[in-house]
Design a protein around this motif. Structure first.
Motif, PDB file in Angstrom:
ATOM      1  N   SER A  61       0.827  -1.203   0.000  1.00  0.00           N
ATOM      2  CA  SER A  61       0.000   0.000   0.000  1.00  0.00           C
ATOM      3  C   SER A  61       0.865   1.259   0.000  1.00  0.00           C
ATOM      4  CB  SER A  61      -0.919   0.014   1.230  1.00  0.00           C
ATOM      5  OG  SER A  61      -1.759  -1.117   1.241  1.00  0.00           O
ATOM      6  N   ASP A  89      -3.636  -2.001  -7.822  1.00  0.00           N
ATOM      7  CA  ASP A  89      -4.361  -1.649  -6.602  1.00  0.00           C
ATOM      8  C   ASP A  89      -5.577  -2.553  -6.399  1.00  0.00           C
ATOM      9  OD1 ASP A  89      -2.541   0.379  -6.475  1.00  0.00           O
ATOM     10  OD2 ASP A  89      -3.884   1.904  -7.266  1.00  0.00           O
ATOM     11  N   THR A  93      -6.240  -5.373  -3.416  1.00  0.00           N
ATOM     12  CA  THR A  93      -7.377  -5.227  -2.502  1.00  0.00           C
ATOM     13  C   THR A  93      -8.367  -6.374  -2.641  1.00  0.00           C
ATOM     14  OG1 THR A  93      -7.172  -2.819  -2.617  1.00  0.00           O
ATOM     15  CG2 THR A  93      -9.248  -3.705  -1.780  1.00  0.00           C
ATOM     16  N   MET A 149      -7.083   0.423   3.748  1.00  0.00           N
ATOM     17  CA  MET A 149      -5.694  -0.011   3.793  1.00  0.00           C
ATOM     18  C   MET A 149      -5.196  -0.214   5.226  1.00  0.00           C
ATOM     19  SD  MET A 149      -4.786  -0.504   0.781  1.00  0.00           S
ATOM     20  CE  MET A 149      -5.587  -0.229  -0.780  1.00  0.00           C
TER      21      MET A 149
END
Length: 220
Positions: A61, A89, A93, A149
């Motif tokens: 992150s 990203d 995730t 995050m």
């Protein structure tokens, strides 16, 4: 800024950080997978693997922040980076959320909401790009990302630390993330529709003015 002959290059620091982040994804997934196994091979290592997954996720992150910061600071824009950075990203995730649900640390409904939201937002951004409108990311979306995050690695560790109930805190943060995700998606949709209406109204007025000018020219 890179000139047109350089916009296809890969070998720059932001892109290398993005590639590094992609490489960390299977490491996170494997650490979570093995942390849940109960056999002699991983006896005593389950906690360590969970914490390792959390720290690696946090590291990934952080690279997301730095590759964007460096790209803006040095004005580096490449086709590779523009394509891979948002995908990296989402892969990080979504894969983490799915693993946490598989380990019964998150309800399936929450994971479905978050994953579908990412798919929906990706489709909207592609539509905005196709229509040539620029819809900036709102602050709600940024807060959603930041809170998520933090919440995800706490759920990966999945144990108390110095009296702090990390799993409970992580769950609360992910629920907040879900609410902000829906809110930011609605906000982005409204802004995009507004931008599309303004663009089409401007084109209509421009076309009308052009026709009016041509009519006046012909009358003379």
């Amino acid at each position: 800024m890179l000139d047109e002959s350089d916009d296809l290059q890969i070998n720059n620091l932001p892109n290398l950080l993005t590639i590094f982040r992609m490489a960390l994804i299977p490491v996170v997934v494997l650490c979570l997978h093995f942390s849940a196994l109960e056999n002699e091979v991983f006896e005593g290592s389950n906690s360590l693997l969970g914490w390792t997954a959390g720290w690696i996720f946090a590291l990934a992150s952080i690279t997301d922040f730095f590759d964007g910061y460096i790209a803006r600071k040095r004005n580096i824009v490449t086709v590779f980076g523009s394509f891979l950075d948002p995908i990296a990203d989402k892969f990080l995730t979504v894969s983490s959320l799915i693993m946490l649900q598989a380990l019964d640390r998150l309800p399936a409904v929450i994971v479905i909401v978050l994953v579908l939201r990412e798919m929906y937002m990706t489709s909207l951004r592609l539509l905005a790009l196709n229509e040539g409108v620029n819809v900036p990311v709102n602050q709600i979306g940024k807060w959603k990302t930041a809170i998520g995050m933090v919440g995800i690695p706490l759920l990966m560790a999945n144990e108390n630390w110095n009296g702090l109930p990390l799993p409970l805190i992580g769950s609360i943060l992910i629920y907040i993330t879900s609410i902000l995700s829906l809110w930011s998606a609605i906000h982005y949709t409204f802004n995009m529709v507004t931008s599309l209406k303004k663009k089409r109204l401007f084109k209509k007025l421009r076309k009308g003015k052009k026709n009016s000018d041509e009519g006046e020219a012909n009358s003379h």
